[in-house]
Design an enzyme around this catalytic site. Sequence first.
Site, PDB file in Angstrom:
ATOM      1  N   CYS A 114       1.132  -1.159   0.357  1.00  0.00           N
ATOM      2  CA  CYS A 114      -0.148   0.206   0.337  1.00  0.00           C
ATOM      3  C   CYS A 114       0.969   1.147   0.191  1.00  0.00           C
ATOM      4  CB  CYS A 114      -0.966  -0.054   1.177  1.00  0.00           C
ATOM      5  SG  CYS A 114      -2.173  -1.575   1.424  1.00  0.00           S
ATOM      6  N   HIS A 255      -3.450   6.620   2.485  1.00  0.00           N
ATOM      7  CA  HIS A 255      -3.787   5.392   2.611  1.00  0.00           C
ATOM      8  C   HIS A 255      -5.154   5.402   3.217  1.00  0.00           C
ATOM      9  CE1 HIS A 255      -4.282   1.164   1.350  1.00  0.00           C
ATOM     10  NE2 HIS A 255      -3.369   1.253   2.041  1.00  0.00           N
ATOM     11  N   ASN A 285     -10.287  -0.460  -0.100  1.00  0.00           N
ATOM     12  CA  ASN A 285      -8.443  -0.664   0.125  1.00  0.00           C
ATOM     13  C   ASN A 285      -8.419  -0.698  -1.085  1.00  0.00           C
ATOM     14  OD1 ASN A 285      -5.731  -0.605   0.385  1.00  0.00           O
ATOM     15  ND2 ASN A 285      -6.405  -1.556   2.833  1.00  0.00           N
TER      16      ASN A 285
HETATM   17  N1  COA Z   1     -18.970  -8.739   9.473  1.00  0.00           N
HETATM   18  C1  COA Z   1     -19.645  -9.006  10.142  1.00  0.00           C
HETATM   19  N2  COA Z   1     -18.155  -8.816  11.034  1.00  0.00           N
HETATM   20  C2  COA Z   1     -17.609  -9.244  10.766  1.00  0.00           C
HETATM   21  C3  COA Z   1     -16.443  -9.234   9.778  1.00  0.00           C
HETATM   22  C4  COA Z   1     -17.935  -8.368   8.514  1.00  0.00           C
HETATM   23  N3  COA Z   1     -16.959  -8.276   7.295  1.00  0.00           N
HETATM   24  N4  COA Z   1     -15.531  -9.264   9.933  1.00  0.00           N
HETATM   25  C5  COA Z   1     -15.475  -9.709  10.991  1.00  0.00           C
HETATM   26  N5  COA Z   1     -15.901  -9.326  11.333  1.00  0.00           N
HETATM   27  C6  COA Z   1     -16.207 -10.076  12.735  1.00  0.00           C
HETATM   28  C7  COA Z   1     -15.206 -10.931  13.906  1.00  0.00           C
HETATM   29  O1  COA Z   1     -15.379 -12.129  13.579  1.00  0.00           O
HETATM   30  C8  COA Z   1     -15.589 -10.274  14.893  1.00  0.00           C
HETATM   31  O2  COA Z   1     -16.427 -11.491  15.880  1.00  0.00           O
HETATM   32  P1  COA Z   1     -16.553 -11.957  17.350  1.00  0.00           P
HETATM   33  O3  COA Z   1     -16.240 -10.808  18.580  1.00  0.00           O
HETATM   34  O4  COA Z   1     -16.782 -12.847  17.249  1.00  0.00           O
HETATM   35  O5  COA Z   1     -15.035 -12.491  17.031  1.00  0.00           O
HETATM   36  C9  COA Z   1     -16.067  -8.821  15.090  1.00  0.00           C
HETATM   37  O6  COA Z   1     -16.699  -8.903  13.848  1.00  0.00           O
HETATM   38  C10 COA Z   1     -14.243  -7.881  15.541  1.00  0.00           C
HETATM   39  O7  COA Z   1     -13.743  -8.645  14.746  1.00  0.00           O
HETATM   40  P2  COA Z   1     -12.325  -8.214  14.464  1.00  0.00           P
HETATM   41  O8  COA Z   1     -10.914  -7.699  14.058  1.00  0.00           O
HETATM   42  O9  COA Z   1     -11.913  -7.055  15.658  1.00  0.00           O
HETATM   43  O10 COA Z   1     -13.060  -6.357  14.165  1.00  0.00           O
HETATM   44  P3  COA Z   1     -11.797  -4.787  14.041  1.00  0.00           P
HETATM   45  O11 COA Z   1     -12.830  -3.766  14.542  1.00  0.00           O
HETATM   46  O12 COA Z   1     -10.678  -5.161  14.335  1.00  0.00           O
HETATM   47  O13 COA Z   1     -12.559  -5.034  12.505  1.00  0.00           O
HETATM   48  C11 COA Z   1     -10.813  -4.745  10.343  1.00  0.00           C
HETATM   49  C12 COA Z   1     -12.082  -5.730  11.626  1.00  0.00           C
HETATM   50  C13 COA Z   1     -10.727  -5.459   9.374  1.00  0.00           C
HETATM   51  C14 COA Z   1     -12.196  -3.798  10.322  1.00  0.00           C
HETATM   52  C15 COA Z   1     -10.210  -4.282  10.937  1.00  0.00           C
HETATM   53  O14 COA Z   1      -9.176  -4.782  11.840  1.00  0.00           O
HETATM   54  C16 COA Z   1      -9.042  -3.114   9.908  1.00  0.00           C
HETATM   55  O15 COA Z   1      -9.645  -2.212   9.338  1.00  0.00           O
HETATM   56  N6  COA Z   1      -7.454  -3.645  10.428  1.00  0.00           N
HETATM   57  C17 COA Z   1      -6.629  -2.957   9.053  1.00  0.00           C
HETATM   58  C18 COA Z   1      -6.624  -3.383   7.891  1.00  0.00           C
HETATM   59  C19 COA Z   1      -5.896  -3.231   7.064  1.00  0.00           C
HETATM   60  O16 COA Z   1      -6.077  -1.554   7.217  1.00  0.00           O
HETATM   61  N7  COA Z   1      -5.549  -3.818   6.066  1.00  0.00           N
HETATM   62  C20 COA Z   1      -4.236  -3.401   5.190  1.00  0.00           C
HETATM   63  C21 COA Z   1      -3.700  -2.361   5.615  1.00  0.00           C
HETATM   64  S1  COA Z   1      -3.307  -1.367   3.661  1.00  0.00           S
END
Ligand code: COA
Length: 328
Positions: A114, A255, A285
């Site tokens: 990224c 980003h 993204n």
């Molecule tokens: N729909 C519904 N629920 C979802 C889901 C989706 N698409 N994806 C994950 N969940 C659930 C998980 O299973 C978890 O459930 P649980 O509490 O029963 O275990 C819950 O939502 C929370 O998951 P978590 O991963 O802690 O969520 P989060 O608030 O961290 O959000 C992301 C997840 C991926 C959106 C977030 O972590 C993120 O944006 N991370 C950075 C990603 C990024 O920038 N990547 C690229 C870098 S360039």
Amino acid sequence: MPARTIIIGTGSHLPKKILTNQDLEKIVDTSDEWIRTRTGIETRHISSDDEPNSFLATQAAKKAMEMAGVRAQELDLIIVGTLTPDMPMPSVACLVQKELGARKAGAFDLYATCSGFLYGLSIADKFIRDNRRLKILVIGSEVLSKRVNWKDRNTCVIFGDGAGAAIVTGTREPNRGIVSSHLHADGSLWELLAIRGLGTAQEVTAEQLEKGWQYIEMQGREVFKNAVRALESVSWEALESAGWHSEDIDLLVAHQANIRIIEFLRERLGLSKDKVFINISKYGNTSAASIPIALDEANRAGMLHPGMRLLMVAFGGGFTWAGMTMRW
Ligand code: COA
């Protein structure tokens, strides 16, 4: 007055197909509400087989060249930031060079996930500081949809396809151009965000494909924490290097990975909402493409004026991260 690097044209291109959160509700166990509130994403573009990475990149490049008034024969170098090339060899940059007919241009891909566009821009900047007449095409272009596991709700809701491009050259005008650039990486954390297969470490086996090693694997929460930390620290580093305070920033172009990451950064830098460019709701993204697409949208919306102070920051797999200060 030494030469400084300016962007004289921008362009972007998105695949035709749009995938909404409602469409995703039918594919995996998720909801429009969860995706919007946790990521800020509403739609993303998905490329078809007749819209490969090099096609998106070429279309974005043509638009940037048209804006800049630069012909293909004038280009000296083409740099494409990407982690999803059409094929391992040749590079996307060589395919773009062929499509444009940019016969005198050198061409290479740059693999910094990224952060690829900012890494590419900083390399172009070094060339141009030596020779301000050079014209360099810097592109960020991705087809992430083909590296996403459409059964994995942790990743498939986040990523999108697209390309953005910029034509850069030198100027001696005062108060314009790239002021500072800062590149960082931490390979020790690679496993938090990776595509394990399809490389040369192992033969590609049916067993690996069964395990999904051809797809992006991400430990979202850990990536989130690292992204927030790195983006804040590179922002302060870039501001200090430029001799700016955060109140000097006219526009933050970060980003577009997650609206909450950008919002966190905005608060830490003490910026008002009108100083932050956001388009993640439309595209998700798009990795290396996200900053050049954002720049092109801001540019075409008339938001960028000569001399304006821009802070650009990116973070991605590797990990890599980068920051840049620029007077537009
Ligand atoms: N729909 C519904 N629920 C979802 C889901 C989706 N698409 N994806 C994950 N969940 C659930 C998980 O299973 C978890 O459930 P649980 O509490 O029963 O275990 C819950 O939502 C929370 O998951 P978590 O991963 O802690 O969520 P989060 O608030 O961290 O959000 C992301 C997840 C991926 C959106 C977030 O972590 C993120 O944006 N991370 C950075 C990603 C990024 O920038 N990547 C690229 C870098 S360039």
